[in-house]
Design a protein around this motif. Structure first.
Motif: not given
Length: 151
Positions: A132-141
């Motif tokens: 479970d976590g916050d992931v930085q993607t091309n579409n934002g967090a």
């Protein structure tokens, strides 16, 4: 004479604090040491796991968008290693993904950082665990929540 006594006292305190710090590190008393528990978690992770649930910001993507998601962990050191993600998509026009990433376990085995993104790790026995976590993607967090079972 008072100055000499103060200096001697300060020197004694410094030596004692330095000695106790070194002794603590020798016998595993260092709070920053993630060694034993991180290594146990790393040992548990080894092998192939099927992602049975993958929620992005609360929306389930298995099986709607992803038909199969496998993670295979391979230990390098006591608290790190390589993980291969094998993701098959349901849409035939979307190319399946094979991604090699590095990971590191920290916080006494309670966190894993995969390619710079940190997840909480929660084991349910030996054959299941959750990330479970916050992931930085091309579409934002995005909030990623995954449930995995040993394959």
């Amino acid at each position: 004479m008072k100055t000499l006594h103060r200096f001697s006292f300060l020197l004694l305190i410094t030596v004692l604090l330095t000695s106790s710090s070194c002794i603590g590190k020798l016998f595993g008393g260092d709070d920053d040491d993630d060694g034993p528990e991180s290594e146990r978690v790393n040992d548990r992770l080894q092998g192939e796991w099927e992602v049975t649930s993958w929620r992005l910001n609360g929306q389930e993507v298995i099986p709607a968008g992803v038909s199969e998601f496998i993670m295979e962990f391979e230990k390098d050191e006591f608290d790190d290693g390589e993980v291969e993600w094998d993701i098959d998509f349901t849409d035939p026009s979307t190319q399946d993904q094979r991604i090699d990433l590095s990971y590191r376990i920290s916080e006494d085995g309670e966190e894993i950082t995969i390619d710079g993104d940190t997840y909480d790790v929660d084991f349910d026995g030996n054959d299941k665990f959750e990330l479970d976590g916050d992931v930085q993607t091309n579409n934002g967090a995005q909030r990623w929540q995954m449930e995995l079972e040993r394959n």
